[in-house]
Design an enzyme around this catalytic site. Structure first.
Site: not given
Length: 649
Positions: A430, A471, A570
């Site tokens: 990101k 996870g 996003e």
């Protein structure tokens, strides 16, 4: 007649209940008495067959019995025949019985056939062990059937589920034997890719061609498929799992054989198929020199040690052989959890030399960081501490800037002053052309590290950039799991969104190996494989739960997938590289890039201003100066009620 049968059934149930209620020692004595009775019966049958006449007792029987008892009792006891739990009788127990009979038969044959006893026919030394083995094996199977198939299922009052085992090999057969003690499950057969096995029977269970999977599920009302394929490669596992798309079956699997305690397969080893089983990759053997260069025999500090990546880094650092590991985190519970886990791991595996030091603190406290580095003589720092939940960071930009940017600055600065040999920053995809505050703060942190790598000194400063890990606390996987358990809907932002995924252990291992290659200033990129569409991930997870997607093509499905729209900042797709010139490294899944950054004389004044800024608009404006490629709609935040609008410094 029906009354007699019913009375007999009740008496048998009462006897079995009494037998199972006995203490362990009493049960062993009970079984020994049964074996002695079978020994007498085998001698009588063998002798009668030998002389071709039915004789209940004579001197030869008496002499043979004395020797047989003296051989049988210690032999069976030492072989472990009386240490096995009957409800788990299977291949393992039959192996124990066979070993016991090899010894028993050898001694009996030697005594009565080769040496000879007066009045006892020599052939009795061969014939009796054979008959005795048949009686013992038959008794074990019978008792087990009574305890499991009759008593166990008689006690069970719920619904029985039909299951099939995918894999008719040794592990599959062991699993089938274990499932006989599970009254809620009924194994109806095996599925196997080997067409030569199709139509054959293994211990009473038929083997079906795996290509008939859908027909078997429909015809036999299968509710569960158990994958007994612990050693297949990731590609084949994925292909098999994809066969269950559209079938309302719950898919479970055995872990790799090396992870099964004691090497014995049981139903307790079976676990639901995780999305990790589908998205994970075959492991590449780690480069031992790269793993050890920044860790073996050194004092290591991990910031963010209580986070997903930080915890896994700590696990691997301890196993690799650090002299001392300092755990640094602001979360009291996270610190407590990883310290306890590491101490248990060290004790269980007999590791020596790994001293664990938990430190509760924040990376924004430069003085504390300096004390920790100096006090523990830190050689290597893995900087994993960061706020990384995109929506939360978007609504709390000042706190995120203070932690991710100023916190990284203070940590690197103190490491520089203390002459730390290696500093590895854990970054994110990101940070590449960021469209949100989290990505911009991480790119700013990267630039701080890159700028420091150019300053005079002996330390090696590098960073490792990668995408989502399966996870982790911020991963979409646990969110989807919770939504599926709640009956849906499963929510995603956009049907076109795709992300890179990697397992946490693989990511941590590659971070360590990347740091082992550093010379200073490198931007390491982890090979994340191919990006995965989030909607495909959602469909797969719904299918693995034994459910179907409810949509226009299947209005009777179980779980609906709902599109809720992109969140502020996003992206549809993520990137790992600013430029187009990745270079190969010593590891096939690690690449290296040379990327531009603001030099320290230009960066330092911007950071000083950023540290003392008071308002969100000013902070975002400064952040955009530090990260020119940051594209952000500031009006999404300006004027909105923002948490944490206090002073940064």
């Amino acid at each position: 007649m029906q009354i007699l049968v019913s009375s007999g059934h009740r008496l048998l149930m009462a006897f079995l209940e009494w037998a199972t209620a006995l203490a362990r020692v009493q049960k062993r004595l009970f079984v020994l008495v049964i074996d002695l009775a079978l020994l007498v019966l085998s001698v009588w049958v063998a002798y009668s067959l030998r002389i071709n006449d039915w004789i209940l007792w004579d001197n030869a029987i008496r002499k043979f019995l004395i020797g047989a008892v003296l051989i049988m009792v210690p032999t069976f006891s030492m072989a472990g025949v009386y240490s096995v739990i009957f409800r788990y009788v299977g291949i393992g127990m039959m192996g124990t019985i066979i070993r016991a009979f090899i010894i028993y038969g050898t001694l009996t044959t030697t005594l009565y056939l080769l040496v000879g006893i007066r009045e006892v026919p020599r052939t009795l030394g061969v014939l009796q062990p054979i008959i005795f083995f048949i009686l013992i094996a038959g008794s074990r199977i019978t008792i087990r059937s009574l305890l499991v198939d009759l008593l166990g299922r008689n006690r069970f009052t719920g619904n029985t589920r039909n299951v099939m085992i995918y894999g008719a090999g040794d592990q599959g057969q062991r699993l089938a034997a274990s499932l006989r003690s599970e009254p809620q499950l009924r194994v109806v057969g095996y599925l196997d890719d080997d067409t030569r096995l199709a139509g054959q029977s293994l211990d009473g269970l038929r083997v079906y061609d795996s290509r008939t999977l859908k027909a078997c599920v429909t015809r036999m009302h299968i509710s569960d498929i158990l994958l007994a394929l612990p050693n297949i490669n990731q590609k084949r596992r994925t292909e098999i799992i994809e066969l269950f798309n559209g079938l309302k079956v719950s898919v479970k699997t055995l872990p790799p054989v090396v992870d099964i305690v004691g090497g014995q397969v049981s139903f307790s080893d079976v676990r639901p198929v995780d999305v990790v089983d589908l998205l994970g990759r075959d492991q590449v053997k780690p480069h031992e020199l790269l793993l050890g260069r920044t860790i073996v025999g050194k004092n290591v500090l991990v910031t963010g040690a209580g986070g997903s990546i930080g915890m896994e880094l700590c696990r691997q650092i301890v196993s690799i052989g650090a002299r001392k590991l300092v755990l640094f985190d602001v979360s009291e519970y996270g610190l407590y959890a990883i310290e306890g886990e590491l101490l248990s791991h060290i004790k269980a595996h007999g590791l020596t030399g790994a001293e664990i030091v938990p430190v509760l603190g924040t990376i924004t406290d430069g003085e504390q960081i300096s004390r920790v580095l100096h006090q523990h003589g830190i050689d290597t720092v893995y900087h994993a501490a960061a706020y990384k939940h995109v929506p939360l960071v978007e609504q709390n930009p000042l706190v995120a800037i203070r932690n991710n940017v100023i916190g990284t600055l203070s940590t690197i600065e103190m490491a520089y002053r203390q002459n730390v040999s290696d500093f590895i920053l854990v970054s994110t995809d990101k940070a590449v052309r960021p469209t949100n505050v989290m990505g911009a703060t991480k790119r700013a942190a990267e630039q701080i590290l890159q700028a420091y790598s150019q300053r005079p000194g002996h330390g090696r400063y590098s960073m490792v950039r990668f995408g989502n890990v399966l996870g982790s606390s911020g991963s979409v996987v646990p969110l989807f799991q919770q939504q599926i358990e709640n009956g849906g809907p499963v929510t995603l932002t956009n049907r076109e969104v795709s992300r890179y995924f990697m397992t946490i252990p693989e990511a941590a291992s590659l971070v360590i190996q990347a740091g082992g290659q550093a010379k200073g200033g490198e931007v390491f990129l982890l090979d994340m494989g191919k990006p995965i569409k989030i909607i495909d991930l959602a469909r797969t997870m719904i299918g693995l739960s034994g459910l179907t997607v409810r949509d226009a093509d299947n209005r009777d499905g179980d779980i609906e997938i709902e599109e809720v729209g992109l969140r502020p900042g996003e992206k549809i797709h993520e990137e790992l590289l600013l430029g187009n010139n990745p270079q190969k490294t010593q590891h096939p899944r690690i690449q290296m890039a040379i990327e531009g950054f603001l030099p320290w004389p230009q960066l330092e004044p911007l950071l000083n201003r950023l540290e003392s800024v008071r308002s969100v608009p000013d902070a975002l404006a400064l952040l955009q100066e530090v990260v020119p490629e940051f594209e952000h709609r500031r009006d999404e935040l300006v004027g909105a009620p923002i948490a944490g609008q206090g002073k940064l410094g």
